[in-house]
Design an enzyme around this catalytic site. Structure first.
Site, PDB file in Angstrom:
ATOM      1  CE  LYS A 152      -4.296  -1.642   1.832  1.00  0.00           C
ATOM      2  NZ  LYS A 152      -5.109  -1.595   3.067  1.00  0.00           N
ATOM      3  CG  ASP A 166      -9.423   0.297   3.693  1.00  0.00           C
ATOM      4  OD1 ASP A 166      -9.908  -0.308   2.617  1.00  0.00           O
ATOM      5  OD2 ASP A 166      -8.268   0.202   3.841  1.00  0.00           O
ATOM      6  CB  ALA A 170      -3.346   2.789  16.630  1.00  0.00           C
ATOM      7  N   GLY A 171      -3.897   0.248  13.412  1.00  0.00           N
ATOM      8  CA  GLY A 171      -3.127  -0.057  12.274  1.00  0.00           C
ATOM      9  C   GLY A 171      -3.451   0.782  11.050  1.00  0.00           C
ATOM     10  NE  ARG A 179      -0.434   6.261  26.380  1.00  0.00           N
ATOM     11  CZ  ARG A 179      -0.332   7.552  25.928  1.00  0.00           C
ATOM     12  NH1 ARG A 179       0.320   8.115  24.797  1.00  0.00           N
ATOM     13  NH2 ARG A 179      -1.192   8.549  26.379  1.00  0.00           N
ATOM     14  CB  ALA A 180       4.488   3.923  20.515  1.00  0.00           C
ATOM     15  N   GLY A 236     -18.940  -5.676   9.436  1.00  0.00           N
ATOM     16  CA  GLY A 236     -17.747  -5.060   8.555  1.00  0.00           C
ATOM     17  C   GLY A 236     -18.005  -5.576   7.028  1.00  0.00           C
TER      18      GLY A 236
HETATM   19  P1  NAP Z   1      -3.100  -3.813  10.784  1.00  0.00           P
HETATM   20  O1  NAP Z   1      -2.543  -2.387  10.283  1.00  0.00           O
HETATM   21  O2  NAP Z   1      -2.228  -4.854  11.182  1.00  0.00           O
HETATM   22  O3  NAP Z   1      -3.510  -3.240  12.515  1.00  0.00           O
HETATM   23  C1  NAP Z   1      -3.841  -4.422  13.333  1.00  0.00           C
HETATM   24  C2  NAP Z   1      -4.379  -3.752  14.487  1.00  0.00           C
HETATM   25  O4  NAP Z   1      -5.008  -4.719  15.597  1.00  0.00           O
HETATM   26  C3  NAP Z   1      -3.309  -3.155  15.284  1.00  0.00           C
HETATM   27  O5  NAP Z   1      -3.768  -1.786  16.040  1.00  0.00           O
HETATM   28  C4  NAP Z   1      -2.961  -4.308  16.569  1.00  0.00           C
HETATM   29  O6  NAP Z   1      -2.480  -3.488  17.452  1.00  0.00           O
HETATM   30  C5  NAP Z   1      -4.153  -4.879  16.663  1.00  0.00           C
HETATM   31  N1  NAP Z   1      -4.074  -6.083  17.300  1.00  0.00           N
HETATM   32  C6  NAP Z   1      -3.351  -7.116  16.617  1.00  0.00           C
HETATM   33  N2  NAP Z   1      -3.435  -8.248  17.643  1.00  0.00           N
HETATM   34  C7  NAP Z   1      -4.097  -7.795  18.570  1.00  0.00           C
HETATM   35  C8  NAP Z   1      -4.077  -8.215  20.253  1.00  0.00           C
HETATM   36  N3  NAP Z   1      -3.818  -9.506  20.223  1.00  0.00           N
HETATM   37  N4  NAP Z   1      -4.448  -7.432  21.114  1.00  0.00           N
HETATM   38  C9  NAP Z   1      -4.765  -6.245  20.883  1.00  0.00           C
HETATM   39  N5  NAP Z   1      -4.696  -5.445  19.578  1.00  0.00           N
HETATM   40  C10 NAP Z   1      -4.234  -6.314  18.570  1.00  0.00           C
HETATM   41  O7  NAP Z   1      -4.091  -4.290  10.125  1.00  0.00           O
HETATM   42  P2  NAP Z   1      -5.514  -3.349   9.543  1.00  0.00           P
HETATM   43  O8  NAP Z   1      -5.181  -3.314   8.155  1.00  0.00           O
HETATM   44  O9  NAP Z   1      -5.598  -1.953  10.388  1.00  0.00           O
HETATM   45  O10 NAP Z   1      -6.723  -4.073   9.773  1.00  0.00           O
HETATM   46  C11 NAP Z   1      -7.284  -4.370  10.999  1.00  0.00           C
HETATM   47  C12 NAP Z   1      -8.401  -5.375  10.842  1.00  0.00           C
HETATM   48  O11 NAP Z   1      -9.527  -4.928  10.322  1.00  0.00           O
HETATM   49  C13 NAP Z   1      -8.177  -6.474  10.360  1.00  0.00           C
HETATM   50  O12 NAP Z   1      -9.251  -7.513  11.038  1.00  0.00           O
HETATM   51  C14 NAP Z   1      -8.679  -6.545   8.710  1.00  0.00           C
HETATM   52  O13 NAP Z   1      -9.135  -7.937   8.348  1.00  0.00           O
HETATM   53  C15 NAP Z   1      -9.948  -5.576   9.208  1.00  0.00           C
HETATM   54  N6  NAP Z   1     -10.280  -4.892   8.086  1.00  0.00           N
HETATM   55  C16 NAP Z   1     -11.447  -4.897   7.453  1.00  0.00           C
HETATM   56  C17 NAP Z   1     -11.827  -4.062   6.323  1.00  0.00           C
HETATM   57  C18 NAP Z   1     -13.310  -4.376   5.685  1.00  0.00           C
HETATM   58  O14 NAP Z   1     -13.400  -3.920   4.682  1.00  0.00           O
HETATM   59  N7  NAP Z   1     -14.242  -4.738   6.636  1.00  0.00           N
HETATM   60  C19 NAP Z   1     -10.795  -3.196   5.884  1.00  0.00           C
HETATM   61  C20 NAP Z   1      -9.426  -3.178   6.442  1.00  0.00           C
HETATM   62  C21 NAP Z   1      -9.155  -3.986   7.244  1.00  0.00           C
HETATM   63  P3  NAP Z   1      -0.836  -3.174  17.903  1.00  0.00           P
HETATM   64  O15 NAP Z   1      -0.550  -1.862  17.104  1.00  0.00           O
HETATM   65  O16 NAP Z   1      -0.546  -3.155  19.276  1.00  0.00           O
HETATM   66  O17 NAP Z   1      -0.101  -4.298  16.932  1.00  0.00           O
END
Ligand code: NAP
Length: 470
Positions: free
Chosen positions: A264, A300, A327-328, A353-354, A438
């Site tokens: 991305k 998104d 916060a991803g 947190r960071a 979602g």
């Molecule tokens: P990402 O950038 O990898 O971010 C993942 C997030 O989940 C981070 O904030 C991470 O926290 C947190 N996390 C992961 N494991 C955790 C745990 N065990 N405990 C607490 N927090 C945890 O992924 P993303 O692209 O943002 O996607 C996040 C989710 O949204 C995924 O499930 C994805 O499939 C979904 N999504 C859905 C759509 C849709 O169209 N519905 C679109 C995009 C994404 P840390 O920073 O601490 O690692």
């Protein structure tokens, strides 16, 4: 007058199907080896060889169906004055790829139209390709990973699956895959076989890995439903080859791409211009190739927004604060769309947190970081609660969040869509809160790309949802 394809080739049938041409396929069994031997002994050129083989096949079917238009096709790969056939075993493929590595070879794609046992039209396209300088490890990996598919391919590769192994390509996607569609469709039209010769548009989702993507099902559903001439596929590109491969795909005819992990940011950097959303988020999930430019978008946030409004049209983000968990990359897009649409305050909480603090610094003082352990504290003050973590997804731990202090009208939404109804949504429903799952975000985020590539505005409805959820 019917159209008949004198070929068993799955790729040729697929190309004709994406053109929305109605046809039947007929295997034309000819003795290719004897014909080839005779042509080679006469010193026939690659063009003549491919055209003659295509002609033999077309003639055979045309004699059976003299009233109909018969398409014949053949393709040969030519390297070092030799025809490169289908590899007989892994060892031979390894030697072949080693020899071709770093060198140019050519594909000759012959197409012919027959009627009443006579040729009406012929065309031979030549495509020049240079295989990257592949190391012996890369070749070994390629052979082991792709043998099941490429053992059936002339040249020992399937371009559509691994375009990144080529450093230069001069030709079109259609020629490479075996039917020179723009010319063939024109010829079919001129012979009265079809009324419209418009060429299918091409798009793909690019990622690494990519097999898990639902995007091909989603876009193919729209293409089929609307009868649009086009194709949407998935292509796995290793990160090191992303830029070059995107440029190659555009040069062979692609209108654009969806881009997923891990490309991305590379997609944004490669683009020539970007929407405000893509710029603010610092990543792109949609690329549109037009007039020599590559336009980048991040959809998104758009998908999130339209999903909520589809199910909760009265939802007002300006009413009070929102709580975002995670916060991803997805959270980044959602903060952006919420703020752009008047959110007065966002509480942001994340295990690390960071990372949350980074986003708060980026988006300004309306974003307040809350410790992960204190994540229930803001709930009473929020009218929107959004899970953007992967918690609650099949195979991941559950999201623990006590919603009992939420106001009655609070909207709870979860980006996780596998399962469709997560525990978070179940709990919210039990408490009488509004919920939106979602799945719709995934569907809506696909719309802007589809509109740009295929010039058609698709509908997000229940049929699409069912198709994507399988
Ligand atoms: P990402 O950038 O990898 O971010 C993942 C997030 O989940 C981070 O904030 C991470 O926290 C947190 N996390 C992961 N494991 C955790 C745990 N065990 N405990 C607490 N927090 C945890 O992924 P993303 O692209 O943002 O996607 C996040 C989710 O949204 C995924 O499930 C994805 O499939 C979904 N999504 C859905 C759509 C849709 O169209 N519905 C679109 C995009 C994404 P840390 O920073 O601490 O690692």
């Amino acid at each position: 007058m019917k159209i008949r394809l004198a070929s068993q080739s799955v790729a040729r049938q697929h190309l004709l199907k994406m053109s929305r041409v109605l046809f039947t396929a007929h295997p034309a069994r000819i003795d290719e080896t004897s014909i080839l031997d005779a042509l080679l002994s006469e010193g026939a050129s690659a063009t003549d060889i491919s055209a003659t083989l295509a002609e033999y096949k077309a003639r055979k079917i045309s004699v059976k169906f003299p009233e109909d238009l018969v398409i014949g096709g053949d393709q040969i790969a030519f390297f070092n004055r030799k025809i490169i056939g289908k590899p007989e075993n892994k060892q031979q493929l390894t030697e072949q790829l080693t020899e071709m590595s770093g060198e140019k070879h050519s594909l000759y794609t012959a197409n012919i139209l027959y009627k009443d046992g006579k040729p009406l039209w012929r065309y031979v396209a030549k495509t020049d390709l240079v295989l990257r300088d592949l190391s012996s490890e890369e070749i070994a990996e390629y052979v082991n990973e792709h043998w099941d598919v490429v053992q059936h391919c002339a040249g020992g590769y399937a371009f559509e699956n691994t375009p990144h192994i080529f450093s230069s390509v001069k030709g079109t996607w259609f020629d490479i895959l075996g039917l020179s569609l723009p010319n063939l469709l024109d010829a079919l039209k001129n012979q009265g076989g079809i009324s419209d010769a418009s060429v299918p548009k091409l798009a793909a989702v690019l990622g690494h890995p990519i097999a898990q993507s639902r995007s091909p099902i989603l876009h193919s559903h729209w293409l089929d439903k609307e009868g649009i001439r086009g194709n949407y596929t998935s292509i796995d590109i290793p990160p090191a080859y992303f830029d070059e491969t995107v440029k190659t795909l555009i040069s062979v005819g692609f209108s654009g791409f969806n881009v997923t992990i891990p490309h991305k940011i590379a997609a944004l950097n490669l683009s020539t211009d970007q929407t405000q959303a893509a710029k603010r988020i610092g990543a792109a999930n949609t690329l549109v190739a037009k007039d020599g430019q590559i336009h980048a978008d991040s959809t998104d946030g758009y998908g999130f927004w339209h999903n909520i409004l589809q199910f909760e049209p009265d939802w007002d983000v300006g009413q009070s604060a929102s709580l975002i968990l995670g916060a991803g990359g997805a959270a980044r897009a959602i903060i952006d769309v919420l703020l752009s649409n008047g959110a007065p305050k966002i509480y942001l909480t994340n295990r690390t947190r960071a990372t949350a603090q980074e986003l708060a610094d980026l988006f300004g003082d309306k974003v307040h970081v809350v410790e992960w352990d204190d994540r229930t504290a803001p709930i009473a003050h929020c009218s929107t609660i959004i899970n953007t973590t992967s918690l609650g997804m099949v195979g991941k731990p559950p999201l623990e969040l006590d919603l009992s202090t939420a106001q009655p009208n609070t909207l709870v939404t979860d980006l996780v869509y596998n399962p469709v109804e997560t525990d978070l949504l179940k709990n919210a429903k039990t408490l009488g809160l509004k919920t939106v799952d979602g799945v719709g975000m995934l569907l809506h985020q696909a719309k802007p790309g589809f509109e740009a590539w295929f010039n058609h505005s698709p509908v997000v409805d229940d049929d699409l949802r069912k198709a994507v959820l399988g």
